[in-house]
Write an enzyme that holds these catalytic residues in place. Structure first.
Site, PDB file in Angstrom:
ATOM      1  N   ALA A  35       0.819  -1.095  -0.221  1.00  0.00           N
ATOM      2  CA  ALA A  35       0.118   0.127  -0.039  1.00  0.00           C
ATOM      3  C   ALA A  35       0.725   1.355  -0.039  1.00  0.00           C
ATOM      4  O   ALA A  35       0.422   2.219  -0.575  1.00  0.00           O
ATOM      5  CB  ALA A  35      -0.959  -0.237   0.944  1.00  0.00           C
ATOM      6  N   GLU A 157      27.637  -4.927 -26.775  1.00  0.00           N
ATOM      7  CA  GLU A 157      27.473  -3.938 -27.815  1.00  0.00           C
ATOM      8  C   GLU A 157      27.205  -4.568 -28.907  1.00  0.00           C
ATOM      9  O   GLU A 157      26.592  -3.951 -30.043  1.00  0.00           O
ATOM     10  CB  GLU A 157      28.454  -2.735 -27.629  1.00  0.00           C
ATOM     11  CG  GLU A 157      29.826  -3.064 -28.599  1.00  0.00           C
ATOM     12  CD  GLU A 157      30.695  -4.501 -27.831  1.00  0.00           C
ATOM     13  OE1 GLU A 157      30.235  -4.691 -26.885  1.00  0.00           O
ATOM     14  OE2 GLU A 157      31.427  -4.655 -28.503  1.00  0.00           O
ATOM     15  N   ALA A 159      25.720  -7.392 -30.065  1.00  0.00           N
ATOM     16  CA  ALA A 159      24.072  -7.582 -30.434  1.00  0.00           C
ATOM     17  C   ALA A 159      23.219  -6.455 -30.579  1.00  0.00           C
ATOM     18  O   ALA A 159      22.541  -6.470 -31.547  1.00  0.00           O
ATOM     19  CB  ALA A 159      23.743  -8.523 -29.383  1.00  0.00           C
ATOM     20  N   ASP A 349      46.635   8.977 -46.843  1.00  0.00           N
ATOM     21  CA  ASP A 349      47.830   9.211 -47.859  1.00  0.00           C
ATOM     22  C   ASP A 349      47.863   8.031 -48.977  1.00  0.00           C
ATOM     23  O   ASP A 349      49.006   7.487 -49.239  1.00  0.00           O
ATOM     24  CB  ASP A 349      49.151   8.989 -47.040  1.00  0.00           C
ATOM     25  CG  ASP A 349      50.349   9.843 -47.443  1.00  0.00           C
ATOM     26  OD1 ASP A 349      50.050  10.380 -48.609  1.00  0.00           O
ATOM     27  OD2 ASP A 349      51.295   9.438 -47.029  1.00  0.00           O
ATOM     28  N   LYS A 351      48.369   6.453 -52.369  1.00  0.00           N
ATOM     29  CA  LYS A 351      48.954   7.051 -53.659  1.00  0.00           C
ATOM     30  C   LYS A 351      50.057   5.780 -53.936  1.00  0.00           C
ATOM     31  O   LYS A 351      50.128   4.807 -52.898  1.00  0.00           O
ATOM     32  CB  LYS A 351      49.824   7.993 -53.387  1.00  0.00           C
ATOM     33  CG  LYS A 351      50.958   8.074 -52.290  1.00  0.00           C
ATOM     34  CD  LYS A 351      51.629   9.162 -52.232  1.00  0.00           C
ATOM     35  CE  LYS A 351      52.502   9.341 -50.810  1.00  0.00           C
ATOM     36  NZ  LYS A 351      53.420  10.756 -50.744  1.00  0.00           N
ATOM     37  N   ASN A 354      52.664   4.264 -51.550  1.00  0.00           N
ATOM     38  CA  ASN A 354      52.476   3.723 -50.621  1.00  0.00           C
ATOM     39  C   ASN A 354      51.691   2.563 -50.432  1.00  0.00           C
ATOM     40  O   ASN A 354      51.239   2.020 -49.540  1.00  0.00           O
ATOM     41  CB  ASN A 354      51.548   4.621 -49.467  1.00  0.00           C
ATOM     42  CG  ASN A 354      52.437   5.939 -49.002  1.00  0.00           C
ATOM     43  OD1 ASN A 354      53.791   5.843 -48.863  1.00  0.00           O
ATOM     44  ND2 ASN A 354      51.736   6.937 -48.607  1.00  0.00           N
ATOM     45  N   ASP A 367      53.061   2.796 -44.664  1.00  0.00           N
ATOM     46  CA  ASP A 367      53.352   4.248 -44.174  1.00  0.00           C
ATOM     47  C   ASP A 367      51.887   4.814 -43.593  1.00  0.00           C
ATOM     48  O   ASP A 367      51.054   5.174 -44.547  1.00  0.00           O
ATOM     49  CB  ASP A 367      53.834   5.214 -45.424  1.00  0.00           C
ATOM     50  CG  ASP A 367      54.475   6.386 -44.974  1.00  0.00           C
ATOM     51  OD1 ASP A 367      54.121   6.834 -43.591  1.00  0.00           O
ATOM     52  OD2 ASP A 367      55.143   6.930 -45.659  1.00  0.00           O
ATOM     53  N   THR A 386      49.120  13.983 -50.295  1.00  0.00           N
ATOM     54  CA  THR A 386      49.729  14.511 -51.192  1.00  0.00           C
ATOM     55  C   THR A 386      48.971  15.089 -52.459  1.00  0.00           C
ATOM     56  O   THR A 386      47.930  14.695 -52.639  1.00  0.00           O
ATOM     57  CB  THR A 386      50.247  13.043 -52.109  1.00  0.00           C
ATOM     58  OG1 THR A 386      51.049  12.372 -51.127  1.00  0.00           O
ATOM     59  CG2 THR A 386      51.385  13.421 -53.429  1.00  0.00           C
TER      60      THR A 386
END
Ligand code: 6JR
Length: 536
Positions: A35, A157, A159, A349, A351, A354, A367, A386
């Site tokens: 109550a 995390e 799921a 980067d 190119k 790399n 790199d 670059t």
């Protein structure tokens, strides 16, 4: 009389409802709470059976106490949440909401907190005790131990992010208290956090392999290696092919950086980030960094040797590549970028210089001087890359994110197919100018097929959010593009697909795919012991 909560400390009472006896209660039992809690009429009758003495609290008093305990709990939770490293980015009001919605749950040693394979709706933060994470590959196999997590760590995390299914089991290793957060609150309050969002797990086999490897490399000493030949030279220092003295067939690329030069060019931050990112990166399309060394003059990075040579050299010698050859190298780069982007890392980067080939002919990114981990949905502002490969938003200093790599991917495809990048001028300022005019102003040479041109144009959109790879389906949109139709992605990942160019590498000591460099005749650089490289 207002409702009261009672506890007897002497005597015996009887509980009845509608004339039926429900139970009797002795000292220490509590009654009358319903109550009070729910503000309803009394749900049963309680009668003294013997001479009884009670403690009683009225509703007002009870509620004040409960509120106080609620506030104390809230403050406790706030203090704890503030101390959780992954939640550092959250504002005070968000933490407070979190403290409101979370539920504290206790587990005994051996209790399953999460069962692999079950569907899941909750996220857990450990506030007390330890849990162990295990995984079964097949239902009837022994579970493999993955890791132990403790106070301040979190789990569950996966799921909530993806398939709804728990990927591992989590078992209480002692008395454990977790703060449990439901799916909706997770989505609103936590899901976007960098740490939570960018955590990707390795399989148990991969984990075991890399742990063994790490143990092997950390047992080695700098003096266990000797130089075989030079693979590259730059302002920063040199890259040498080195071998283990104890097993000369084991060779590595040792990047040697002059500390003073790093300081002079203010690259400290980039170098530390390069080490941290590369050392955590285990992707077949990215060169591995096994470990680092340092002394007073140099920093050393012990890396995987890829003796097939630089893609840049091969492109220079051949002029350009056909569609199929370009497709293979582009696919390798797409895999590497997808690995990095999942982990919120931008490469910045891209190119041909790399990209290097291993002895099988598989292309790998090398790199990581400009790579950066950024928060989910965050941008960064450092101007780098670059000139020919830089995206327009970088030139305009609008802030950029992973989509800048997709721009560069389009430029790379164009350069591999035609022999030179689409935006290329004698000086960088002029290059930037034509980049800002856009890819539609570029006249594509005939040898770039219609499908290839279509993909390049969809990667090189001025607006980063329109670029393929940066939309709802992420990198899948690139993999599904017409130009890749029929390409054997799975074979490439597994290494069963034959690469278009098989380099000739006769032994682990063969450096013939690299240009020749004179021996190091420079004076050694000065000592540099300001200490910025302590964590290197
Ligand atoms: N792996 C939670 C902690 C790991 C771990 C490896 C995996 C999956 P959930 O266990 O979220 O519930 O928070 O799925 O909602 O090394 N956890 N360490 N999961 N999965 C999970 C994580 C936490 C269980 C781990 C986890 C893998 C490897 C290969 C698929 C394929």
């Amino acid at each position: 009389m207002s409702a009261r909560l009672c506890t007897s400390w002497k005597g015996k009472v009887e509980v009845t409802k509608d004339g039926l006896k429900l139970c009797t209660m002795g000292p220490g039992k509590v009654f009358g709470e319903l109550a009070i809690l729910y503000n309803c009429t009394r749900t049963a009758t309680v009668k003294a059976l013997t001479h009884t003495k009670l403690w009683a609290i009225d509703r007002q008093c009870f509620q004040t106490i409960m509120m106080k305990t609620g506030l104390i709990k809230h403050a406790e939770h706030m203090e704890f949440l503030r101390s959780v490293p992954s939640l550092q980015e959250l504002q005070e009001d968000v933490l407070s909401k979190l403290a409101d919605v979370l539920e504290e749950t206790h587990y005994d040693e051996g209790d399953y907190i999460i069962r692999q394979g079950a569907s899941g709706d909750t996220f857990f933060i450990i506030s007390k005790g330890k849990v162990s994470v295990t995984q079964q590959k097949l239902a009837n196999e022994e579970p493999v131990f993955l890791c132990t997590l403790s106070r301040g760590d979190w789990f569950g995390e996966q799921a909530l992010k993806g398939e709804d299914v728990r990927t591992a089991s989590v078992v209480a290793a002692d008395d454990v208290t977790c703060l449990v957060i439901d799916r909706e609150s997770f989505k609103q309050l936590i899901g976007g956090l960098e740490d939570v969002n960018s955590r990707v797990y390795e399989s148990a086999e991969a984990k075991a392999k890399f742990e063994a490897e790490a143990a092997f490399f950390s047992s080695l000493d700098f003096s266990d290696f000797q130089i075989v030949n030079t693979l590259g030279v730059g302002g920063f220092g040199r890259v040498e092919l080195v071998q283990l003295k104890s097993d000369e067939s084991q060779t590595f690329a040792m990047k040697i950086l002059k500390k003073q030069h790093i300081l002079d060019t203010r690259q400290q931050g980039h170098i530390l980030s390069e080490k941290h990112i590369m050392q955590e990166t285990h992707c077949g399309f990215i060169v591995r960094l096994y470990r680092t060394f340092r002394d007073r003059k140099y920093l050393y990075m012990l890396m995987e040797a890829c003796l097939g040579g630089e893609l840049w050299t091969i492109l220079r010698d051949r002029g350009s590549f056909d569609d199929a050859t370009t497709r293979f190298y582009t696919a390798c780069v797409v895999e590497a970028l997808s690995y990095l982007h999942c982990r919120s890392i931008i490469y910045r980067d891209l190119k041909p210089e790399n990209i290097i080939l291993d002895q099988r002919g598989c292309a790998k990114l090398v790199d990581f001087g400009f790579a950066k981990k950024i928060g989910y949905g965050k941008k960064t502002w450092t101007f780098c890359g670059t000139p020919e490969y830089v995206a327009p938003e970088i030139i305009l200093n609008k802030g950029h994110d992973i989509s800048a790599d997709y721009w560069s991917l389009g430029i790379l495809m164009y350069e591999l197919l035609s022999g030179s990048p689409p935006f290329s001028e004698s000086d960088p300022m002029k290059t930037y100018n034509i980049i800002l005019r856009g890819i539609d102003m570029v006249e594509f040479p005939k040898k770039i097929t219609k499908n290839a041109a279509n993909l390049i144009k969809r990667l090189c959109r001025d607006n980063p959010s329109e670029r393929l790879g940066n939309q709802k389906n992420g990198v899948k949109d690139i993999q599904k593009h017409k130009w890749f139709e029929g390409f054997n992605w799975e074979g490439m990942r597994k290494g069963t697909l034959t690469p278009p160019i098989i380099p000739s590498v006769s032994s682990p000591l063969d450096t013939s795919n690299f240009d020749c460099f004179p021996e190091d005749s420079e004076d050694p650089p000065p000592d540099e012991d300001s200490g910025w490289d302590a964590e290197f």
